[in-house]
Scaffold this active site. Structure first.
Site: not given
Length: 288
Positions: A22, A69, A95, A161, A165
């Site tokens: 993405i 990051v 992202n 995960y 999120k």
């Protein structure tokens, strides 16, 4: 209402995790459809250079930046360099993200720490590095943080995960309030909740090196089946940036499935109903 090109065209975009999936879709759409100068940040140098080469070959402006990051100093260096060379970006997309399969108690500590560092701290590092630059200027800017349909669900065998999120979504909701509180009306903050989008995140996901290996791999295979019904990164990117231009806070790529998951979550909480393993909204119909 202004179009995406009118809102973003000609500006600079910085996108993390932009070498594939993405992130690459967003970079291609921003560079080619919106004519933005795009800085692609990723830890995978080879994939990053391939993506940038593809974009420039098609006539777009793409600059690679090898950045992890997890490294706050590296992200700060990126922000300072972008501002010095191009001014504060018009669009910042945090992202970068990774996956993990398996029972929580089987999850290797190193995998847990890496996922938290990328998925949560990576977003924080982007905010901390770029927001002061955006606050210091009066030009309009957009900050998009990638959450997931998983940020409004509870899903077994993907707990690290899903947890990350949820954290990104709440971080973004709080950031939106803080930007408003600071009076920075020129900065628009949005949470992006994609549904199933084609990428290698399931291929590259961590697994377990002990405990129930079968359960971890069965969940990976289930996500491969979900991916068969996913939308393309380019389609997701066009939807995301159109909704961002329209001023949406909760940006969704597939309204039927993502908004349905949001409604289910609200109903579960208000009914104080214990979570149950959900059926994927993206799975192929099962034969009777």
């Amino acid at each position: 209402m202004a179009s995406s090109v009118e809102v973003f065209g000609g500006g600079t975009a910085v996108i993390t995790g932009a070498a594939a999936g993405i992130g690459a879709g967003l970079a291609r759409h921003a560079a080619l459809a919106l004519r933005m100068n795009v800085v692609l940040a990723d830890v995978d140098r080879a994939a990053l250079e391939r993506t940038c080469a593809d974009i420039t070959a098609d006539g777009g402006q793409a600059t690679p930046a090898v950045v992890d990051v997890r490294d706050a100093a590296a992200v700060q260096d990126l922000a300072d360099r972008v501002v010095k060379e191009s001014g504060p970006p018009r669009l910042l997309v945090n992202n970068a993200g990774i996956q993990q399969f398996g029972y929580l108690w089987d999850t290797p500590v190193a995998n847990w720490e890496r996922l938290v560092a990328v998925n949560i701290s990576g977003v924080f590092h982007g905010i901390r590095a770029f927001l002061p630059h955006l606050l210091a200027r009066s030009e309009s800017a957009w900050v998009l943080n990638l959450a997931s349909i998983g940020s409004v669900t509870a899903w077994p065998l993907q707990t690290p995960y899903i947890m990350s999120k949820h954290a990104v979504l709440s971080m973004t909701e709080c950031l939106y309030q803080e930007v408003e509180l600071a009076g920075a009306r020129h900065i628009r903050v949005s949470a992006v909740l994609p549904g199933a989008v084609t990428s290698r995140i399931f291929d590259d996901a961590g697994g377990v090196d002990g405990g129930d290996l079968g359960a971890a791999e069965k969940e990976r295979e289930a996500m491969f089946r979900v991916r068969e019904r996913a939308i393309s990164p380019e389609e997701a990117a066009a939807t995301i940036l159109r909704q961002a231009a329209d001023g949406e806070f909760y940006i969704v790529t597939q309204p039927d499935s993502v908004l349905g998951a949001m409604r289910d979550r609200a109903e579960q909480l208000t009914a104080r109903r214990a979570p149950a393993p959900p059926r994927s909204r993206f799975a192929a119909p099962q034969p009777e």
